[in-house]
Design a protein around this motif. Structure first.
Motif, short mmCIF file in Angstrom:
data_model
loop_
_atom_site.label_atom_id
_atom_site.label_comp_id
_atom_site.label_asym_id
_atom_site.label_seq_id
_atom_site.Cartn_x
_atom_site.Cartn_y
_atom_site.Cartn_z
N ALA A 49 13.38 0.37 -6.47
CA ALA A 49 14.24 1.58 -7.25
C ALA A 49 15.16 2.35 -6.45
CB ALA A 49 13.40 2.10 -8.19
N VAL A 50 14.17 2.87 -5.22
CA VAL A 50 14.86 3.51 -4.09
C VAL A 50 15.88 3.00 -3.40
CG1 VAL A 50 14.24 5.08 -2.18
CG2 VAL A 50 12.49 4.98 -3.97
N ALA A 51 15.64 1.90 -3.26
CA ALA A 51 16.81 1.04 -2.42
C ALA A 51 18.03 0.93 -3.64
CB ALA A 51 16.31 -0.33 -2.16
N ARG A 52 17.71 0.69 -4.72
CA ARG A 52 19.02 0.42 -5.63
C ARG A 52 19.62 2.04 -5.87
NH1 ARG A 52 18.31 -3.35 -4.34
NH2 ARG A 52 17.76 -5.40 -5.34
N CYS A 53 18.75 2.94 -5.94
CA CYS A 53 19.26 4.29 -6.08
C CYS A 53 20.29 4.86 -4.90
CB CYS A 53 18.34 5.35 -5.93
SG CYS A 53 18.63 6.95 -6.27
N VAL A 54 19.86 4.29 -3.61
CA VAL A 54 20.68 4.75 -2.51
C VAL A 54 21.70 4.03 -2.51
CG1 VAL A 54 20.57 4.06 0.01
CG2 VAL A 54 18.51 5.20 -0.98
N GLU A 55 21.97 2.56 -2.87
CA GLU A 55 22.87 1.73 -2.80
C GLU A 55 24.02 2.35 -3.78
OE1 GLU A 55 21.82 -2.23 -4.14
OE2 GLU A 55 20.93 -2.51 -1.97
N GLN A 56 23.54 2.67 -4.99
CA GLN A 56 24.63 3.46 -5.99
C GLN A 56 25.29 4.43 -5.52
OE1 GLN A 56 22.15 4.10 -9.34
NE2 GLN A 56 21.82 2.15 -10.05
N ALA B 52 1.05 -1.25 0.14
CA ALA B 52 0.03 -0.04 0.09
C ALA B 52 1.00 1.27 0.15
CB ALA B 52 -1.14 0.20 1.16
N ALA B 53 0.38 2.31 -0.33
CA ALA B 53 1.10 3.64 -0.36
C ALA B 53 1.93 3.86 0.97
CB ALA B 53 0.39 4.70 -0.97
N GLY B 54 0.99 3.81 1.94
CA GLY B 54 1.58 4.19 3.24
C GLY B 54 2.70 3.29 3.74
N GLU B 55 2.60 2.24 3.33
CA GLU B 55 3.55 1.04 3.50
C GLU B 55 4.97 1.47 2.68
OE1 GLU B 55 4.25 -4.01 3.37
OE2 GLU B 55 2.35 -2.70 2.51
N ALA B 56 4.73 1.74 1.76
CA ALA B 56 5.85 2.35 0.63
C ALA B 56 6.47 3.39 1.50
CB ALA B 56 5.40 2.36 -0.62
N TYR B 57 5.86 4.33 1.87
CA TYR B 57 6.35 5.44 2.53
C TYR B 57 7.37 5.01 3.57
CZ TYR B 57 4.20 9.60 0.17
OH TYR B 57 3.92 10.75 -0.79
N ASP B 58 6.82 3.99 4.43
CA ASP B 58 7.58 3.66 5.57
C ASP B 58 8.83 2.99 5.49
OD1 ASP B 58 5.62 4.65 7.49
OD2 ASP B 58 4.46 2.96 7.53
N LYS B 59 8.53 2.16 4.35
CA LYS B 59 9.87 1.20 3.75
C LYS B 59 11.10 2.04 3.22
CE LYS B 59 7.58 -3.00 3.26
NZ LYS B 59 7.10 -4.09 2.25
N VAL B 60 10.48 3.36 2.46
CA VAL B 60 11.43 4.14 2.08
C VAL B 60 12.08 5.07 2.95
CG1 VAL B 60 11.67 6.20 0.40
CG2 VAL B 60 10.36 4.01 -0.42
N ALA B 61 11.29 5.38 3.91
CA ALA B 61 11.84 6.20 4.93
C ALA B 61 12.93 5.57 5.73
CB ALA B 61 10.66 6.62 6.30
N ARG B 62 12.73 4.27 6.02
CA ARG B 62 13.67 3.42 6.69
C ARG B 62 14.81 3.37 5.79
NH1 ARG B 62 11.32 -1.76 7.02
NH2 ARG B 62 9.70 -0.83 8.07
N LEU B 63 14.86 3.19 4.40
CA LEU B 63 16.14 3.36 3.59
C LEU B 63 16.77 4.66 3.68
CD1 LEU B 63 14.37 1.53 0.42
CD2 LEU B 63 16.21 0.53 1.78
#
Length: 357
Positions: free
Chosen positions: A233-240, A166-177
């Motif tokens: 995609a956000v996770a890969r961006c941060v890793e790069q 869900a959108a809110g779940e994605a926000y939480d996961k990206v915030a953690r990243l």
């Protein structure tokens, strides 16, 4: 009992808010909410077992406070409404059990109602009767749906839903990243204002058209959402950035991520309304507090000739007032109560506005 303005007690416990609301017809008397969010912060998300225990601890004090603030007694209540689903199984069972106990002790009729439809029903507390040709966009930590509301009490249809996060779940996961903590929605919304939403373009899930030969076809997921690929995609961006030894541009990533989310949500919601002849749209759910979502949705609805309705922020998040509001509509509409012999359903579909006896 007054069928035109029934006095209804609503109980909400689908996730991490213990909500008790009291409504007389379309008038909100009290909306008491006890949140266990702080207990989940160190885990970076809601832990179902902790949420269930928190509901047990909070229910009686929250109920007592609601009755006192409203200046009514249980004897004066005409009916009780409780969320039966969807939501966390254990949390739902706590609220359901409490509602059954109250109904048994007081002899009041009990309605087991749908959490998602209640998010739409709350609109009667802020503007009165709901308009015809109504759609609803619900965006929260656990849900992202587009609904067609033909009748609030007995005809609600699902037009689109998330197939993964869900959108809110994605926000939480990206915030953690990004190391921003929990909950992710408010902090990303704030930090995104400092970034450039065009600096990094992230993918828009389930937005590419399907082609059969040379003809463009809608595709079966035309109104559905997928945010799992965006999160990756956000996770890969941060890793790069990290692998290159460069500073991670947190604000730009937050802005680009948020723009991808709200772009998809708003475009699909408007298109669903247009294709189903819906000229009014209600926005609800915890993510409805997001400033960019409100801004872009308002602009796109205005361009499409769709009237947008957004309840106050305190009525967008999970609360007992929305449950009481829908319960009052069911009572006034002559819908039969559910009674005590029902089971909560973590996957209750929107077509089941209230459970039958």
């Amino acid at each position: 009992m007054s069928l035109t303005a029934p006095l209804v007690l609503g109980i909400e416990s689908s996730c991490d808010e213990t909500g008790v609301g009291i409504v007389r017809g379309t008038e909100l008397l009290v909306n008491a909410v006890a949140s266990s969010m702080e207990e989940h912060v160190r885990f970076g998300g809601v832990i179902p077992e902790i949420a269930s225990r928190a509901h047990l601890d909070a229910f009686v004090p929250t109920l007592s406070a609601a009755l006192k603030d409203a200046g009514v007694s249980l004897d004066e209540i005409d009916a009780i409404a409780v969320t039966s689903g969807p939501g966390l199984s254990g949390a739902l069972m706590v609220g359901g059990s409490a509602a059954k106990a109250l109904a048994l002790a007081t002899g009041k009729p009990l309605y087991a109602i749908n959490h998602l439809v209640a998010h739409v029903g709350v609109g009667i507390l802020d503007g009165g009767e709901l308009p015809e040709n109504l759609g609803a966009l619900l965006v929260s930590g656990g849900h992202t749906e587009i609904l067609q509301v033909n009748s609030l009490t007995d005809d609600v249809r699902l037009l689109g839903a998330t197939i993964d996060d869900a959108a809110g779940e994605a926000y939480d996961k990206v915030a953690r990243l990004l190391g921003l903590g929990y909950p992710g929605g408010p902090v990303i919304d704030r930090i995104a204002k400092e970034g450039d939403p065009k600096a990094i373009r992230f993918p828009r899930g389930l937005t590419l058209p399907k082609f059969i030969g040379t003809a463009e076809e809608p595709g079966k997921h035309r109104h559905d959402f997928s945010f799992s690929g965006l999160k990756t995609a956000v996770a890969r961006c941060v890793e790069q950035y990290q692998n290159r030894g460069e500073e991670v541009p947190v604000a730009d990533i937050a802005a680009g991520f948020q723009e991808a989310v709200v772009d998809v949500i708003t475009s699909k919601a408007v298109r669903a309304c247009q294709e189903h002849g819906l000229t009014n749209l209600m926005l609800g759910g915890g993510v409805a507090a997001n400033s960019r979502l409100r801004e872009l949705l308002a602009a796109r609805c205005a361009s499409a000739g769709i009237t947008l309705r957004v309840p106050p922020r305190n009525l967008c998040t999970d609360n007992g007032a929305m449950v009481a509001a829908l319960g009052a509509q069911l009572v006034a509409g002559g819908v039969s109560p559910t009674g005590l012999k029902f089971s909560t359903d973590s996957g209750q579909p929107v077509s089941l506005v209230s459970l039958v006896a």
